[in-house]
Design a protein around this motif. Structure first.
Motif, PDB file in Angstrom:
ATOM      1  N   LYS A  30     -27.593  90.731 -17.026  1.00 15.48           N
ATOM      2  CA  LYS A  30     -26.181  90.389 -17.233  1.00 15.48           C
ATOM      3  C   LYS A  30     -25.437  91.469 -18.012  1.00 15.48           C
ATOM      4  N   ASP A 201     -31.223  78.537 -12.799  1.00 12.17           N
ATOM      5  CA  ASP A 201     -30.579  79.524 -11.923  1.00 12.17           C
ATOM      6  C   ASP A 201     -31.555  80.109 -10.905  1.00 12.17           C
ATOM      7  N   PRO A 202     -31.208  80.056  -9.584  1.00 12.54           N
ATOM      8  CA  PRO A 202     -30.123  79.293  -8.993  1.00 12.54           C
ATOM      9  C   PRO A 202     -30.657  77.998  -8.373  1.00 12.54           C
ATOM     10  N   GLY A 223     -25.299  78.952 -17.901  1.00 12.19           N
ATOM     11  CA  GLY A 223     -24.998  79.966 -16.898  1.00 12.19           C
ATOM     12  C   GLY A 223     -25.657  79.778 -15.552  1.00 12.19           C
ATOM     13  N   LEU A 225     -26.446  78.987 -11.819  1.00  8.79           N
ATOM     14  CA  LEU A 225     -25.673  78.814 -10.589  1.00  8.79           C
ATOM     15  C   LEU A 225     -26.152  77.544  -9.906  1.00  8.79           C
ATOM     16  N   GLY A 245     -15.783  80.900 -12.972  1.00 13.45           N
ATOM     17  CA  GLY A 245     -16.970  80.151 -13.384  1.00 13.45           C
ATOM     18  C   GLY A 245     -17.341  79.008 -12.467  1.00 13.45           C
ATOM     19  N   ARG A 248     -20.960  77.259 -11.889  1.00  9.12           N
ATOM     20  CA  ARG A 248     -21.835  77.535 -13.033  1.00  9.12           C
ATOM     21  C   ARG A 248     -22.025  76.258 -13.835  1.00  9.12           C
TER      22      ARG A 248
END
Length: 286
Positions: A30, A201-202, A223, A225, A245, A248
């Motif tokens: 990130k 995630d994800p 955070g 997804l 966002g 998220r």
């Protein structure tokens, strides 16, 4: 020593040094910060600079969550391999073989039984490293086996999801795992036992459309997804720009789709409290 041996020794030394340097550092996906690999791993693979939660596999999850890192991995059910004899750029059987060699796992969902805060629990973890955590016959069978193990132990079933969706190489057979998982969860609820989901995630596609969103309590890591179709597909369909966002974990929490977003460091304590609320039986002796 001959000149050829000297060259070989120099190449080996250079390669070993380069590999050790690469293994020494981890680059955050990130913020791009370079972090000592040991520091990153000791921090449960959360970036100490920006708090980005990287993906982790079943072994790390079990080690962090079960009391004193003690647990029993449940046997993975045996299922038909490559039922459709599928082939794209590679044979499906070859992809399965490569994924098993890479992860050391039989399929994308692994279950284990142990104690959280002194109470028995069964935890299932989808590993995104195994063909994107995709849901196929093997994952469906492992999910049902995890639920049945929880019923037998009179314990909650906790599932950590991470998937790109259904496994296309198994066609309609992969989609049949959706109702199969729903029926298994009905049996868990008939037994009066909780089903807790932690979205990581994800979590997308057919997994989101089925067992990932059926928990009695829905948690998510920061955070993460989470969604069904991709953002670009949705924008092209509705012909509108989606908000910042979108899909998220924090956005879903704000809009009532999940119950809480929990930092990885706090997950064990939060799960222990939830088990105490939802399955408040007597703690087992340590």
């Amino acid at each position: 020593m001959s000149w050829l041996s000297s060259v070989r020794k120099g190449i080996t030394s250079l390669t070993t040094k380069r590999q050790s340097e690469e293994n020494l550092w981890h680059k955050c996906g990130k913020c791009g910060s370079m972090v000592f690999t040991k520091e990153w791993e000791d921090n449960q693979k959360v970036c100490p600079r920006c708090d980005h939660h990287d993906r982790i596999g079943p072994t790390d999850r079990f080690d962090h969550l079960f009391d004193r890192g003690q647990y029993d991995v449940l046997a993975t059910p045996s299922v038909a391999q490559d039922p459709l004899k599928f082939k794209d750029s590679k044979r499906y059987a070859e992809r399965i073989k490569a994924a098993r060699a890479k992860t050391g796992e039989d399929d994308a969902l692994i279950n284990a039984r142990g104690k959280i805060d002194g109470r028995i629990a069964v935890i299932g973890v989808q590993d995104f490293a195994f063909m994107g955590g995709s849901m196929g016959i093997g994952v469906g069978a492992a999910f049902v086996a995890g639920v049945q193990a929880a019923i037998k132990a009179k314990a909650p079933y906790i599932l950590f999801t991470a998937a790109g969706g259904a496994r296309m190489q198994e066609g309609i057979l992969s989609l049949m795992q959706m109702p199969k998982a729903t029926v298994a969860l009905a049996e868990l609820r008939e037994a009066g036992l909780p089903y807790i989901v932690v979205l990581t995630d994800p979590t997308t596609g057919g997994v989101t459309a089925s067992y990932a969103m059926l928990g009695d309590v829905q948690l998510a890591e920061p955070g993460a997804l989470i969604g069904f179709a991709g953002q670009r597909v949705i924008e092209q369909t509705i012909r509108e720009k989606l908000p910042e966002g979108f899909q998220r974990a924090e956005y879903l929490l704000e809009h009532g789709m999940i119950d809480m977003v929990v930092h990885r460091h706090a997950l064990k304590d939060r799960l222990g409290r939830l088990i105490g609320y939802l399955a408040p039986g007597k703690k087992k002796a340590a």
